[in-house]
Design a protein around this motif. Structure first.
Motif, PDB file in Angstrom:
ATOM      1  N   PRO A 210       0.837  -1.204   0.000  1.00 21.81           N
ATOM      2  CA  PRO A 210       0.000   0.000   0.000  1.00 21.81           C
ATOM      3  C   PRO A 210       0.874   1.257   0.000  1.00 21.81           C
ATOM      4  N   ALA A 211       0.365   2.313  -0.637  1.00 21.92           N
ATOM      5  CA  ALA A 211       1.113   3.574  -0.711  1.00 21.92           C
ATOM      6  C   ALA A 211       1.134   4.251   0.655  1.00 21.92           C
ATOM      7  N   MET A 212       2.324   4.598   1.125  1.00 21.97           N
ATOM      8  CA  MET A 212       2.475   5.142   2.480  1.00 21.97           C
ATOM      9  C   MET A 212       3.061   6.548   2.435  1.00 21.97           C
ATOM     10  N   ARG A 213       2.874   7.251   3.537  1.00 20.02           N
ATOM     11  CA  ARG A 213       3.539   8.554   3.701  1.00 20.02           C
ATOM     12  C   ARG A 213       4.241   8.534   5.040  1.00 20.02           C
ATOM     13  N   ASP A 214       5.491   9.007   5.052  1.00 24.61           N
ATOM     14  CA  ASP A 214       6.171   9.116   6.341  1.00 24.61           C
ATOM     15  C   ASP A 214       6.343  10.588   6.692  1.00 24.61           C
ATOM     16  N   HIS A 215       6.600  10.828   7.949  1.00 21.43           N
ATOM     17  CA  HIS A 215       6.759  12.198   8.466  1.00 21.43           C
ATOM     18  C   HIS A 215       8.189  12.347   8.928  1.00 21.43           C
ATOM     19  N   LYS A 216       8.953  13.162   8.214  1.00 20.71           N
ATOM     20  CA  LYS A 216      10.398  13.213   8.481  1.00 20.71           C
ATOM     21  C   LYS A 216      10.790  14.241   9.527  1.00 20.71           C
ATOM     22  N   ARG A 217      10.015  15.323   9.642  1.00 18.02           N
ATOM     23  CA  ARG A 217      10.449  16.402  10.542  1.00 18.02           C
ATOM     24  C   ARG A 217      10.100  16.080  11.990  1.00 18.02           C
ATOM     25  N   ILE A 218      10.860  16.680  12.903  1.00 10.63           N
ATOM     26  CA  ILE A 218      10.718  16.360  14.328  1.00 10.63           C
ATOM     27  C   ILE A 218       9.441  16.940  14.937  1.00 10.63           C
ATOM     28  N   PHE A 219       9.002  18.131  14.461  1.00 12.28           N
ATOM     29  CA  PHE A 219       7.876  18.798  15.128  1.00 12.28           C
ATOM     30  C   PHE A 219       6.613  18.816  14.273  1.00 12.28           C
ATOM     31  N   ASP A 220       5.502  19.047  14.931  1.00 10.05           N
ATOM     32  CA  ASP A 220       4.202  19.161  14.255  1.00 10.05           C
ATOM     33  C   ASP A 220       4.259  20.231  13.171  1.00 10.05           C
ATOM     34  N   GLY A 221       3.418  20.059  12.165  1.00 10.75           N
ATOM     35  CA  GLY A 221       3.370  21.020  11.071  1.00 10.75           C
ATOM     36  C   GLY A 221       4.599  20.924  10.182  1.00 10.75           C
ATOM     37  N   ASP A 222       5.269  19.776  10.215  1.00 14.22           N
ATOM     38  CA  ASP A 222       6.473  19.567   9.414  1.00 14.22           C
ATOM     39  C   ASP A 222       7.523  20.630   9.676  1.00 14.22           C
ATOM     40  N   GLN A 223       7.729  20.934  10.964  1.00 14.49           N
ATOM     41  CA  GLN A 223       8.724  21.925  11.366  1.00 14.49           C
ATOM     42  C   GLN A 223       9.922  21.227  12.012  1.00 14.49           C
ATOM     43  N   GLY A 224      11.035  21.966  12.008  1.00 15.38           N
ATOM     44  CA  GLY A 224      12.214  21.475  12.711  1.00 15.38           C
ATOM     45  C   GLY A 224      13.079  20.579  11.845  1.00 15.38           C
ATOM     46  N   LEU A 225      14.042  19.936  12.494  1.00 10.69           N
ATOM     47  CA  LEU A 225      15.042  19.163  11.763  1.00 10.69           C
ATOM     48  C   LEU A 225      14.465  17.859  11.210  1.00 10.69           C
ATOM     49  N   ASN A 226      15.124  17.353  10.174  1.00 10.67           N
ATOM     50  CA  ASN A 226      14.791  16.029   9.664  1.00 10.67           C
ATOM     51  C   ASN A 226      15.223  14.965  10.657  1.00 10.67           C
ATOM     52  N   THR A 227      14.471  13.890  10.696  1.00 16.61           N
ATOM     53  CA  THR A 227      14.774  12.766  11.588  1.00 16.61           C
ATOM     54  C   THR A 227      14.776  11.481  10.769  1.00 16.61           C
ATOM     55  N   GLY A 228      14.984  10.387  11.434  1.00 16.93           N
ATOM     56  CA  GLY A 228      14.841   9.091  10.772  1.00 16.93           C
ATOM     57  C   GLY A 228      13.396   8.743  10.460  1.00 16.93           C
ATOM     58  N   GLY A 229      12.454   9.556  10.922  1.00 15.72           N
ATOM     59  CA  GLY A 229      11.031   9.306  10.650  1.00 15.72           C
ATOM     60  C   GLY A 229      10.237   9.301  11.945  1.00 15.72           C
ATOM     61  N   MET A 230       9.241  10.167  12.044  1.00 17.06           N
ATOM     62  CA  MET A 230       8.466  10.324  13.284  1.00 17.06           C
ATOM     63  C   MET A 230       7.105   9.637  13.209  1.00 17.06           C
ATOM     64  N   GLY A 231       6.787   9.060  12.064  1.00 20.22           N
ATOM     65  CA  GLY A 231       5.516   8.368  11.949  1.00 20.22           C
ATOM     66  C   GLY A 231       5.238   8.059  10.488  1.00 20.22           C
ATOM     67  N   ALA A 232       4.226   7.247  10.266  1.00 20.20           N
ATOM     68  CA  ALA A 232       3.860   6.883   8.897  1.00 20.20           C
ATOM     69  C   ALA A 232       2.404   6.437   8.911  1.00 20.20           C
ATOM     70  N   PHE A 233       1.785   6.493   7.749  1.00 15.77           N
ATOM     71  CA  PHE A 233       0.403   6.018   7.664  1.00 15.77           C
ATOM     72  C   PHE A 233       0.096   5.653   6.216  1.00 15.77           C
ATOM     73  N   GLY A 234      -0.977   4.900   6.068  1.00 11.92           N
ATOM     74  CA  GLY A 234      -1.412   4.549   4.733  1.00 11.92           C
ATOM     75  C   GLY A 234      -2.521   3.513   4.801  1.00 11.92           C
ATOM     76  N   PRO A 235      -3.092   3.147   3.649  1.00 15.01           N
ATOM     77  CA  PRO A 235      -2.755   3.730   2.358  1.00 15.01           C
ATOM     78  C   PRO A 235      -3.216   5.182   2.270  1.00 15.01           C
ATOM     79  N   VAL A 236      -2.426   6.010   1.566  1.00 14.07           N
ATOM     80  CA  VAL A 236      -2.728   7.434   1.490  1.00 14.07           C
ATOM     81  C   VAL A 236      -3.895   7.671   0.531  1.00 14.07           C
ATOM     82  N   ALA A 237      -4.672   8.728   0.816  1.00 12.27           N
ATOM     83  CA  ALA A 237      -5.893   8.978   0.048  1.00 12.27           C
ATOM     84  C   ALA A 237      -5.596   9.501  -1.359  1.00 12.27           C
ATOM     85  N   ASP A 238      -4.422  10.096  -1.545  1.00 11.15           N
ATOM     86  CA  ASP A 238      -4.164  10.727  -2.848  1.00 11.15           C
ATOM     87  C   ASP A 238      -3.449   9.810  -3.833  1.00 11.15           C
ATOM     88  N   VAL A 239      -3.426   8.517  -3.565  1.00 15.31           N
ATOM     89  CA  VAL A 239      -2.931   7.555  -4.557  1.00 15.31           C
ATOM     90  C   VAL A 239      -4.048   6.540  -4.804  1.00 15.31           C
TER      91      VAL A 239
END
Ligand code: AMP
Ligand code: GLY
Length: 421
Positions: A210-239
């Protein structure tokens, strides 16, 4: 009934805990070992220490291992799959030659162009002055990428010429990533949403996840430094299902066919990081392995036997129709140590793991104390994954469960599944 297929998983992160957790459900499984594993894998398999491929081959012989599953890119890029196969062991994971798709971005770009795989426009440079001159000459924003592996830090998205110059200085002149930055790719900067498309590959056949999306930034709203990944979900609605079929036919299949044509068939997981722009789709990168934390959100949705899929991939006999997925959604929320991705403390007691009921907790930086209890042992500590009929219900379960866990300094994003990255 216990089966008789003995398996060794290489790696010790949340991804490998998820792989181990899924393998452990197989009726075909005999003994299950993880090297080095973590506190989570220790509960469902036997952790072992194997530092070299030679030790791994010896272990495989001693324990009559039928399949080795290699999680991280480093051993794949170092050629562990080749040496194990040469020693007669079946492996789920690409050869060193096929893993070049991740190990060298210059190789990967040239390969994509050769096989008409849609990707961002780019140029490759070995010479610092030539790279600078090009970056100064283009009239669009760029992304500067170190050619080699740089632990996810070798890609610098630039806002203007000054930041492109600074990026080239960091990567090429100051060699911040060592030899990985001897060659750079300067790519057009694209705007859009990212999606992770992963596929099981047996050298010729492919089965998409299934098509997934991960969240790379440390803070909410995609703010702050990149990380190894703060979460993921899917399948995404836009695929859509049609989009997924297009990604399979335009990106994954040509890559696998291209590798077969080179005489280096691709066996394992091929992961394409895609950008969905207003006009079309572009491949930003290939990875030669499962994603982390995408895997923690993908495998709870698998409705087929992972061990059978992996054995079939290793044997070149994957039937895509045998890879089935549950109809719901999965959400994964990562809990990190305070201070991560900068400096952080370890050894902090973790409470509440036993209070989690409806989600699965995948351990990453967790250490188990003897005689009992768990303490933090890394930046990303654990991931809580939950499935649901809707994304909202999966998120609600994951968030209710992660709230039951606590350790001093614990930080997690509250907007997984709600933003673009
Ligand atoms: P990569 O390792 O090449 O996927 O790059 C890491 C991250 O950098 C991607 O997940 C994107 O967020 C960003 N990135 C890479 N290439 C581009 C691009 N051409 N345009 C915009 N962002 C990019
Ligand atoms: N989640 C991004 C990666 O595994 O590379």
């Amino acid at each position: 009934m216990m089966g008789d297929t003995n398996v060794l998983v290489i790696g010790g992160g949340g991804r490998e805990h998820a792989i181990t957790w899924a393998l452990q459900k197989s009726p075909r499984l005999g003994a299950l070992y993880v090297a080095p594993g973590n506190a989570g894998t220790a509960e469902i398999a036997q952790n072992v220490n194997l530092d070299t491929v030679a030790e791994t081959l010896q272990f495989a012989a001693d324990k009559n291992i039928h399949l080795v599953v290699i999680g991280p890119e480093a051993p794949l890029v170092a050629g562990w799959a080749d040496e194990l196969r040469a020693g007669g062991v079946a492996v789920f994971g690409p050869s060193q030659a096929a893993a070049q798709l991740e190990a060298s971005k210059a190789f990967s770009k040239a390969f994509m162009r050769e096989h008409n795989i849609p990707t961002a426009d780019s140029r490759t440079f070995n010479d610092y002055d030539a790279a600078l001159a090009y970056a100064e000459s283009v009239d669009h924003a760029v992304v500067v990428k170190a050619d080699g592996l740089a632990a996810g830090k070798g890609v610098i998205v630039c806002d203007d010429v000054a930041s492109a110059r600074a990026a080239l200085k960091t990567i090429m002149h100051d060699a911040a990533f060592g030899a990985a930055g001897d060659t750079v790719i300067i790519e057009e900067r694209l705007i859009g949403r990212e999606v992770s498309i992963l596929a099981f590959c047996d050298g010729h056949n492919v089965a998409l996840m299934p098509a997934m999306r991960d969240h790379k930034r440390i803070f909410d709203g995609d703010q702050g430094l990149n990380t190894g990944g703060m979460g993921a979900f899917g399948p995404v609605a836009d695929v859509s299902a049609d989009d997924l079929a297009y990604f399979r036919d335009a990106i994954i299949k040509p890559a696998v066919a291209g590798m077969a044509a080179r005489g280096t068939p691709y066996v394992g997981v091929l992961y394409a990081g895609l950008m969905l722009t207003q006009q079309s789709v572009r491949t930003l990168e290939f990875n030669c392995r499962f994603g982390d934390p995408e895997t923690q959100a993908i495998l709870p949705l698998l409705d087929s036997d992972l061990l059978t899929i992996m054995l079939d991939c290793a044997a070149g006999s994957l039937n895509p129709a045998d890879v089935r997925w549950k109809s719901g959604f999965c959400a994964t929320v990562v809990a990190a140590s305070g201070g991560y991705p900068g400096d952080y403390q370890t050894g902090i007691p973790i409470n509440g793991l036993d209070a989690v009921s409806d989600s699965v907790v995948f351990h990453a930086g967790v250490r188990r104390l003897e005689p009992g209890g768990h303490v933090t042992a890394g930046g990303r500590v654990l991931a809580v994954s939950a499935v649901g009929d809707t994304l909202d219900s999966a998120l609600a379960t994951a968030y209710a469960d992660i709230a039951r866990i606590d350790f001093d300094g614990m930080h997690y994003r509250r907007d997984i599944g709600r933003t673009e990255g």
